[in-house]
Design an enzyme around this catalytic site. Structure first.
Site, PDB file in Angstrom:
ATOM      1  N   CYS A 115       1.184  -1.361   0.419  1.00  0.00           N
ATOM      2  CA  CYS A 115       0.576  -0.373   0.099  1.00  0.00           C
ATOM      3  C   CYS A 115       0.910   1.426  -0.195  1.00  0.00           C
ATOM      4  O   CYS A 115       0.274   2.584  -0.150  1.00  0.00           O
ATOM      5  CB  CYS A 115      -1.295   0.159   0.986  1.00  0.00           C
ATOM      6  SG  CYS A 115      -2.059  -1.293   0.485  1.00  0.00           S
ATOM      7  N   HIS A 256      -3.437   6.755   2.655  1.00  0.00           N
ATOM      8  CA  HIS A 256      -3.960   5.847   1.842  1.00  0.00           C
ATOM      9  C   HIS A 256      -5.475   5.108   2.787  1.00  0.00           C
ATOM     10  O   HIS A 256      -5.849   5.063   3.612  1.00  0.00           O
ATOM     11  CB  HIS A 256      -2.790   4.729   2.136  1.00  0.00           C
ATOM     12  CG  HIS A 256      -3.215   3.656   2.492  1.00  0.00           C
ATOM     13  ND1 HIS A 256      -3.776   2.813   0.608  1.00  0.00           N
ATOM     14  CD2 HIS A 256      -3.818   2.081   2.839  1.00  0.00           C
ATOM     15  CE1 HIS A 256      -3.844   1.846   0.679  1.00  0.00           C
ATOM     16  NE2 HIS A 256      -3.630   0.944   1.842  1.00  0.00           N
ATOM     17  N   ASN A 286      -9.920  -0.652  -0.225  1.00  0.00           N
ATOM     18  CA  ASN A 286      -8.378  -0.419  -0.095  1.00  0.00           C
ATOM     19  C   ASN A 286      -7.811  -0.903  -1.600  1.00  0.00           C
ATOM     20  O   ASN A 286      -8.021  -2.345  -2.136  1.00  0.00           O
ATOM     21  CB  ASN A 286      -7.630  -1.477   1.075  1.00  0.00           C
ATOM     22  CG  ASN A 286      -6.146  -0.779   0.383  1.00  0.00           C
ATOM     23  OD1 ASN A 286      -6.153  -0.466   0.280  1.00  0.00           O
ATOM     24  ND2 ASN A 286      -6.010  -1.659   2.257  1.00  0.00           N
TER      25      ASN A 286
HETATM   26  N1  ACO Z   1     -18.208  -8.645   8.667  1.00  0.00           N
HETATM   27  C1  ACO Z   1     -18.582  -9.569   9.852  1.00  0.00           C
HETATM   28  N2  ACO Z   1     -18.062  -9.532  10.750  1.00  0.00           N
HETATM   29  C2  ACO Z   1     -16.701  -9.736  11.042  1.00  0.00           C
HETATM   30  C3  ACO Z   1     -16.045  -9.513   9.477  1.00  0.00           C
HETATM   31  C4  ACO Z   1     -16.940  -9.249   8.588  1.00  0.00           C
HETATM   32  N3  ACO Z   1     -16.295  -8.782   7.351  1.00  0.00           N
HETATM   33  N4  ACO Z   1     -14.837  -9.621   9.987  1.00  0.00           N
HETATM   34  C5  ACO Z   1     -14.224  -9.668  11.024  1.00  0.00           C
HETATM   35  N5  ACO Z   1     -15.729 -10.158  12.106  1.00  0.00           N
HETATM   36  C6  ACO Z   1     -15.822 -10.538  12.808  1.00  0.00           C
HETATM   37  C7  ACO Z   1     -14.579 -10.647  13.547  1.00  0.00           C
HETATM   38  O1  ACO Z   1     -14.986 -13.123  13.108  1.00  0.00           O
HETATM   39  C8  ACO Z   1     -14.538 -11.086  14.763  1.00  0.00           C
HETATM   40  O2  ACO Z   1     -15.593 -11.662  15.484  1.00  0.00           O
HETATM   41  P1  ACO Z   1     -15.263 -12.430  17.029  1.00  0.00           P
HETATM   42  O3  ACO Z   1     -15.530 -10.796  17.855  1.00  0.00           O
HETATM   43  O4  ACO Z   1     -16.006 -13.004  16.928  1.00  0.00           O
HETATM   44  O5  ACO Z   1     -13.764 -13.136  17.120  1.00  0.00           O
HETATM   45  C9  ACO Z   1     -15.324  -9.234  14.958  1.00  0.00           C
HETATM   46  O6  ACO Z   1     -15.526  -8.677  13.930  1.00  0.00           O
HETATM   47  C10 ACO Z   1     -13.964  -8.283  15.494  1.00  0.00           C
HETATM   48  O7  ACO Z   1     -12.749  -8.531  14.714  1.00  0.00           O
HETATM   49  P2  ACO Z   1     -12.394  -7.570  14.182  1.00  0.00           P
HETATM   50  O8  ACO Z   1     -10.750  -8.269  14.126  1.00  0.00           O
HETATM   51  O9  ACO Z   1     -11.754  -8.023  16.130  1.00  0.00           O
HETATM   52  O10 ACO Z   1     -12.084  -6.397  13.747  1.00  0.00           O
HETATM   53  P3  ACO Z   1     -11.569  -4.835  13.810  1.00  0.00           P
HETATM   54  O11 ACO Z   1     -12.479  -3.920  14.790  1.00  0.00           O
HETATM   55  O12 ACO Z   1     -10.498  -5.058  14.130  1.00  0.00           O
HETATM   56  O13 ACO Z   1     -11.709  -4.542  11.833  1.00  0.00           O
HETATM   57  C11 ACO Z   1     -10.486  -4.480  10.063  1.00  0.00           C
HETATM   58  C12 ACO Z   1     -10.885  -5.368  10.988  1.00  0.00           C
HETATM   59  C13 ACO Z   1     -11.024  -4.252   9.546  1.00  0.00           C
HETATM   60  C14 ACO Z   1      -9.955  -5.753   9.172  1.00  0.00           C
HETATM   61  C15 ACO Z   1      -8.724  -4.028  11.173  1.00  0.00           C
HETATM   62  O14 ACO Z   1      -8.557  -4.496  12.087  1.00  0.00           O
HETATM   63  C16 ACO Z   1      -8.036  -2.906   9.798  1.00  0.00           C
HETATM   64  O15 ACO Z   1      -8.910  -2.072   8.509  1.00  0.00           O
HETATM   65  N6  ACO Z   1      -7.072  -3.545   9.574  1.00  0.00           N
HETATM   66  C17 ACO Z   1      -6.184  -2.840   9.496  1.00  0.00           C
HETATM   67  C18 ACO Z   1      -5.715  -3.232   7.569  1.00  0.00           C
HETATM   68  C19 ACO Z   1      -4.727  -2.570   7.406  1.00  0.00           C
HETATM   69  O16 ACO Z   1      -4.673  -1.510   7.091  1.00  0.00           O
HETATM   70  N7  ACO Z   1      -3.831  -3.282   5.936  1.00  0.00           N
HETATM   71  C20 ACO Z   1      -2.460  -2.569   5.213  1.00  0.00           C
HETATM   72  C21 ACO Z   1      -3.272  -2.250   4.467  1.00  0.00           C
HETATM   73  S1  ACO Z   1      -3.419  -3.766   3.105  1.00  0.00           S
HETATM   74  C22 ACO Z   1      -2.108  -4.040   2.750  1.00  0.00           C
HETATM   75  O17 ACO Z   1      -0.790  -3.736   2.714  1.00  0.00           O
HETATM   76  C23 ACO Z   1      -1.512  -5.076   0.769  1.00  0.00           C
END
Ligand code: ACO
Length: 331
Positions: A115, A256, A286
């Site tokens: 990214c 980003h 993204n």
């Molecule tokens: N729909 C419904 N529920 C979901 C989904 C979904 N799509 N995805 C995850 N959940 C659930 C999980 O299973 C979890 O359930 P549980 O509590 O029963 O275990 C709950 O939602 C919370 O999950 P978390 O992983 O804690 O959710 P979080 O608020 O952290 O959001 C996310 C997840 C969106 C992935 C976030 O962590 C994020 O944006 N991370 C950074 C991403 C990023 O910046 N990536 C870098 C760039 S990518 C690259 O370089 C290629």
């Protein structure tokens, strides 16, 4: 040779026709529109047509640039392509784009920084132009994330989209405009938190790697989230400070677009107003190397980026890699 200041003189973008929205995803995995919107800020994303690859999207983005600015491909000296989804390992996507747009006098290469790819590529282009050796460098951010996304995994499939966007970097005619400064960093310890395991020399493609879904993005969302917020805010603050600038001096901040909550937290730390921030993650999700140039084009089209404005761009991605750049906008 005289040191030139580098500036962006032309821009273009392309997004595939097909749109996949949150309601479509509700039918594919156990998720809801509400969860996706509140946890990420995303509503829809564009998805490449079957057979449409990263170079195809980049060529289409270049055609948009040509339509807007009349860019002559034969005058391009170098093509730098930021991507983690090249058409093939080799030849480079840059070579395919060179042929596709008719940039018969250009050389070029692909650059892999996930990214942060666009910022890394902008640093390279700036250096090439500042050196005085090259006059027109085409910087491409293009990623077909749908080709490495597992649409049975709700943790990742809601997050990504496909797009390409291009900018042309040239010597600035006026010293007031152009790239002011940049900072880029990397921490390879992030390699275990965000990656695609197979397809390279570590795990060449086999039936087993396919069965184990090792050709898809793997991400540990929470630690990546925390690192992204702190590093993007930290590096942007450092960059502003060493140029004696404050948050209030920024005309437009184009971060980003990985998660709206990451952007909000970063904006909070930088003490910016909403009116200073470009957010289009709701429309595109993204798109990896394409998010920032896409944000620049949309900001420009919406009249939010005007000649003389201070543009701050910042990204964070796999590696880990991260970086920020300050540009006095010249279009
Ligand atoms: N729909 C419904 N529920 C979901 C989904 C979904 N799509 N995805 C995850 N959940 C659930 C999980 O299973 C979890 O359930 P549980 O509590 O029963 O275990 C709950 O939602 C919370 O999950 P978390 O992983 O804690 O959710 P979080 O608020 O952290 O959001 C996310 C997840 C969106 C992935 C976030 O962590 C994020 O944006 N991370 C950074 C991403 C990023 O910046 N990536 C870098 C760039 S990518 C690259 O370089 C290629």
């Amino acid at each position: 040779m005289k040191k030139n200041k580098a500036t962006i003189t032309a821009i273009g973008k392309y997004t595939p026709e097909k749109i996949l929205n949150n309601f479509d995803l509700e039918k594919m995995v156990d998720t809801t529109d509400k969860w996706i919107r509140t946890r990420t800020g995303i509503f829809e994303r564009h998805i490449a047509a079957e057979g449409e690859a990263t170079s195809d999207m980049a060529i289409a983005a270049f055609k948009d640039m040509q339509k807007r600015f009349g860019t002559n491909p034969e005058e391009i000296d170098v093509i730098v392509v930021a991507t983690i989804t090249p058409d093939m390992f080799f030849p480079s996507t840059a070579a395919l784009i060179q042929d596709g747009i008719g940039a018969t006098n250009a050389w070029g290469f692909d650059l892999s920084a996930a990214c942060s790819g666009f910022i890394y590529a902008m640093v390279v282009a700036t250096q090439l132009v500042e050196s005085g050796r090259y006059k027109k460098v085409l910087v491409v951010g293009s990623d077909t994330m749908s080709t490495i996304t597992d649409y049975t995994n709700r943790d990742t499939c809601v997050l990504f989209g496909d797009a390409a966007s291009v900018v042309l970097v040239e010597p600035s005619e006026n010293e007031e405009y152009g790239v002011i400064d940049y900072l880029v960093k990397m921490d390879g310890k992030g390699k275990d938190l965000l990656y695609m395991a197979a397809g390279g020399s570590r795990n060449p493609a086999t039936h087993e790697t396919v069965d184990k879904k090792m050709h898809y993005i793997y991400q540990e969302g929470k630690p990546v989230f925390k690192f992204a917020v702190s590093k993007m805010a930290e590096i942007s603050t450092e960059l502003l400070k060493r140029n004696s600038l404050k948050g209030s001096d920024v005309g437009l901040f184009v971060p980003h677009q990985a998660n709206k909550r990451i952007i909000d937290a970063c904006v909070n730390r930088l003490k910016l107003e909403d009116s200073q921030v470009m957010i289009n993650i709701d429309k595109y999700a993204n798109t990896t190397a394409a998010t920032i140039p896409l944000g620049i084009v949309d900001g420009y089209d919406e009249g939010r980026l005007k000649k003389g404005d201070l543009l701050l761009i910042s990204a964070f991605g796999g590696g880990f890699t991260w970086g920020s750049m300050l540009i006095r906008w010249s279009l």
